[in-house]
Design a protein around this motif. Structure first.
Motif, mmCIF file in Angstrom:
data_model
loop_
_atom_site.group_PDB
_atom_site.id
_atom_site.type_symbol
_atom_site.label_atom_id
_atom_site.label_comp_id
_atom_site.label_asym_id
_atom_site.label_seq_id
_atom_site.Cartn_x
_atom_site.Cartn_y
_atom_site.Cartn_z
ATOM 1 N N PHE A 67 0.830 -1.069 -0.158
ATOM 2 C CA PHE A 67 0.079 -0.025 0.197
ATOM 3 C C PHE A 67 0.988 1.418 0.160
ATOM 4 C CE2 PHE A 67 -3.380 -3.020 1.995
ATOM 5 C CZ PHE A 67 -4.520 -2.598 0.757
ATOM 6 N N GLU A 68 1.992 1.108 0.759
ATOM 7 C CA GLU A 68 2.810 2.507 0.740
ATOM 8 C C GLU A 68 3.322 2.665 -0.732
ATOM 9 O OE1 GLU A 68 7.007 3.953 2.638
ATOM 10 O OE2 GLU A 68 6.276 2.183 3.251
ATOM 11 N N LEU A 69 3.750 1.822 -1.429
ATOM 12 C CA LEU A 69 4.452 2.300 -2.769
ATOM 13 C C LEU A 69 3.007 2.595 -3.635
ATOM 14 C CD1 LEU A 69 6.528 1.869 -5.065
ATOM 15 C CD2 LEU A 69 5.928 -0.314 -5.552
ATOM 16 N N LEU A 70 1.947 1.917 -3.426
ATOM 17 C CA LEU A 70 0.775 2.337 -4.403
ATOM 18 C C LEU A 70 0.298 4.025 -3.983
ATOM 19 C CD1 LEU A 70 -1.865 1.880 -6.291
ATOM 20 C CD2 LEU A 70 -2.700 0.819 -4.158
ATOM 21 N N HIS A 71 0.286 3.938 -2.626
ATOM 22 C CA HIS A 71 -0.043 5.690 -2.309
ATOM 23 C C HIS A 71 0.994 6.522 -3.024
ATOM 24 C CE1 HIS A 71 -0.222 9.102 0.392
ATOM 25 N NE2 HIS A 71 -1.586 8.844 0.532
ATOM 26 N N ASN A 72 2.146 6.050 -3.004
ATOM 27 C CA ASN A 72 3.471 7.223 -3.447
ATOM 28 C C ASN A 72 3.118 7.309 -5.081
ATOM 29 O OD1 ASN A 72 4.582 7.371 -1.206
ATOM 30 N ND2 ASN A 72 6.042 5.914 -1.450
ATOM 31 N N HIS A 73 2.824 6.248 -5.726
ATOM 32 C CA HIS A 73 2.526 6.330 -7.241
ATOM 33 C C HIS A 73 1.239 7.186 -7.425
ATOM 34 C CE1 HIS A 73 5.234 2.493 -8.433
ATOM 35 N NE2 HIS A 73 5.876 3.730 -7.818
ATOM 36 N N LEU A 74 -0.017 6.708 -6.583
ATOM 37 C CA LEU A 74 -1.183 7.726 -6.984
ATOM 38 C C LEU A 74 -0.776 9.296 -6.659
ATOM 39 C CD1 LEU A 74 -3.712 5.192 -5.632
ATOM 40 C CD2 LEU A 74 -3.422 5.593 -8.078
ATOM 41 N N SER A 75 0.006 9.498 -5.570
ATOM 42 C CA SER A 75 0.003 10.568 -5.213
ATOM 43 C C SER A 75 0.985 11.230 -6.226
ATOM 44 C CB SER A 75 0.669 10.858 -3.901
ATOM 45 O OG SER A 75 -0.114 10.419 -2.923
ATOM 46 N N THR A 76 1.867 10.659 -6.746
ATOM 47 C CA THR A 76 2.618 11.361 -8.116
ATOM 48 C C THR A 76 1.852 11.543 -9.124
ATOM 49 O OG1 THR A 76 4.387 10.227 -7.241
ATOM 50 C CG2 THR A 76 4.416 10.643 -9.694
ATOM 51 N N LEU A 77 0.970 10.407 -9.585
ATOM 52 C CA LEU A 77 0.083 10.867 -10.847
ATOM 53 C C LEU A 77 -1.006 11.853 -10.269
ATOM 54 C CD1 LEU A 77 -0.913 7.035 -11.586
ATOM 55 C CD2 LEU A 77 0.261 8.694 -12.993
ATOM 56 N N MET A 78 -1.492 12.037 -9.314
ATOM 57 C CA MET A 78 -2.635 13.216 -8.923
ATOM 58 C C MET A 78 -1.899 14.442 -9.016
ATOM 59 S SD MET A 78 -4.851 11.130 -6.197
ATOM 60 C CE MET A 78 -6.125 11.962 -6.108
ATOM 61 N N LYS A 79 -0.592 14.517 -8.827
ATOM 62 C CA LYS A 79 0.116 15.830 -9.156
ATOM 63 C C LYS A 79 0.280 16.385 -10.362
ATOM 64 C CE LYS A 79 3.227 14.817 -6.095
ATOM 65 N NZ LYS A 79 4.710 15.015 -5.269
ATOM 66 N N GLY A 80 -0.060 15.491 -11.221
ATOM 67 C CA GLY A 80 0.253 15.600 -12.706
ATOM 68 C C GLY A 80 1.690 14.986 -13.382
ATOM 69 N N SER A 82 4.102 11.780 -14.380
ATOM 70 C CA SER A 82 4.056 10.396 -14.839
ATOM 71 C C SER A 82 4.695 9.255 -13.764
ATOM 72 C CB SER A 82 4.598 9.868 -16.028
ATOM 73 O OG SER A 82 6.036 10.413 -16.096
ATOM 74 N N THR A 83 4.489 7.988 -13.757
ATOM 75 C CA THR A 83 5.081 6.980 -12.956
ATOM 76 C C THR A 83 5.191 5.688 -13.399
ATOM 77 O OG1 THR A 83 5.202 6.171 -10.684
ATOM 78 C CG2 THR A 83 2.929 6.300 -11.648
ATOM 79 N N ASN A 84 5.984 4.703 -13.084
ATOM 80 C CA ASN A 84 5.922 3.511 -13.371
ATOM 81 C C ASN A 84 5.284 2.443 -12.242
ATOM 82 O OD1 ASN A 84 7.755 3.417 -15.933
ATOM 83 N ND2 ASN A 84 8.727 4.575 -14.814
ATOM 84 N N ILE A 85 4.160 1.883 -12.806
ATOM 85 C CA ILE A 85 3.831 0.769 -12.031
ATOM 86 C C ILE A 85 4.190 -0.471 -11.969
ATOM 87 C CG2 ILE A 85 1.486 2.394 -11.986
ATOM 88 C CD1 ILE A 85 0.109 0.126 -13.454
ATOM 89 N N PRO A 86 4.273 -1.255 -11.301
ATOM 90 C CA PRO A 86 4.939 -2.599 -11.344
ATOM 91 C C PRO A 86 3.892 -3.365 -12.008
ATOM 92 C CG PRO A 86 4.670 -2.117 -8.925
ATOM 93 C CD PRO A 86 3.802 -0.914 -9.896
ATOM 94 N N CYS A 87 4.456 -4.693 -12.893
ATOM 95 C CA CYS A 87 3.896 -5.689 -13.623
ATOM 96 C C CYS A 87 4.234 -6.990 -12.558
ATOM 97 C CB CYS A 87 4.335 -5.881 -14.872
ATOM 98 S SG CYS A 87 4.074 -4.443 -15.997
ATOM 99 N N TYR A 88 3.065 -7.574 -12.345
ATOM 100 C CA TYR A 88 3.133 -8.760 -11.293
ATOM 101 C C TYR A 88 2.774 -9.963 -11.966
ATOM 102 C CZ TYR A 88 2.633 -11.149 -6.856
ATOM 103 O OH TYR A 88 3.310 -11.864 -5.792
ATOM 104 N N ASP A 89 3.739 -11.019 -11.802
ATOM 105 C CA ASP A 89 3.697 -12.481 -12.425
ATOM 106 C C ASP A 89 3.034 -13.468 -11.298
ATOM 107 O OD1 ASP A 89 4.042 -14.841 -13.323
ATOM 108 O OD2 ASP A 89 6.072 -14.771 -13.886
#
Length: 210
Positions: A67-80, A82-89
């Motif tokens: 959740f911590e990484l997700l929160h950081n990524h969403l916060s980045t996107l919401m500030k306008g 871009s970010t790189n989200i993980p791809c899970y196997d």
């Protein structure tokens, strides 16, 4: 934080129709207006464990999510930004080396069984939805998906559902209904709810196209 995007959270049990709701919402809008992010992309990387140990993990428990990484990524996107989200196997229960670049969008949709679990994520959300579907229908959908998409055996899906999925749903997923602004029965087939959400999004988008 100055928000340049709105965030919609869509939670609900496995096989409830969350993805269908997301698709119905998105198809009304232009490319670049709405992006859907799967909570499943943020499972913790278990590469440090043996494969046998990974298979014993409870993937329906909140502790399985980063959740911590997700929160950081969403916060980045919401500030306008871009970010790189993980791809899970899902076969190996590890993150792939590659990631997916997500550009800023006017609307971000976070979809997953525990989308409404984390309080910090909820604080970021403008709209919170919970998709509700009978247990038997959800199980059949889960069985079909896991056999086809994740190459699981029927018995392994049944065992996982009885031992972890069902009890975790009762303990962690279903209680998050209290945080939802709108509970949607029947998932993507509920056209009235979909229309209401689309109208709300249009009222928030910069061009105000109602």
């Amino acid at each position: 934080m100055t928000k340049k995007s709105i965030l919609i959270g869509i939670a609900g049990g496995t096989g409830s129709g969350k993805t269908s709701v997301s698709h119905e919402i998105v198809k009304e809008f232009k490319t670049g207006e709405v992006a859907v992010i799967q909570l499943d992309s943020y499972y913790k990387d278990l590469a440090y464990m043996s494969f046998e140990e990974r298979n014993k993990q409870n993937f329906d428990h909140p502790e399985a999510m980063d959740f911590e990484l997700l929160h950081n990524h969403l916060s980045t996107l919401m500030k306008g930004e871009s970010t790189n989200i993980p791809c899970y196997d899902f076969g190996s229960h590890t993150r792939k080396e590659e990631s997916e670049l997500i550009e800023p969008h006017h609307v971000l949709v976070l979809e997953g069984i525990l989308a409404l679990w984390d309080s910090l994520l909820r604080d970021l959300m403008d709209i919170k939805l919970f998709v509700e579907t009978p247990d038997d229908i959800r199980f059949i959908r889960r069985l079909t998906r896991d056999r086809v998409e994740r190459e699981r055996t029927t018995q392994s899906v049944i065992d996982q559902y009885l031992h972890t999925v069902r009890p975790m749903h009762k303990q962690f997923v279903e209680p998050t209904k209290i945080y939802a602004d709108l509970i949607i029965p029947e998932g993507g087939r509920n056209t009235v709810a979909i229309d209401l959400i689309q109208t709300k999004i249009k009222s928030i988008l910069p061009n105000k196209r109602a």
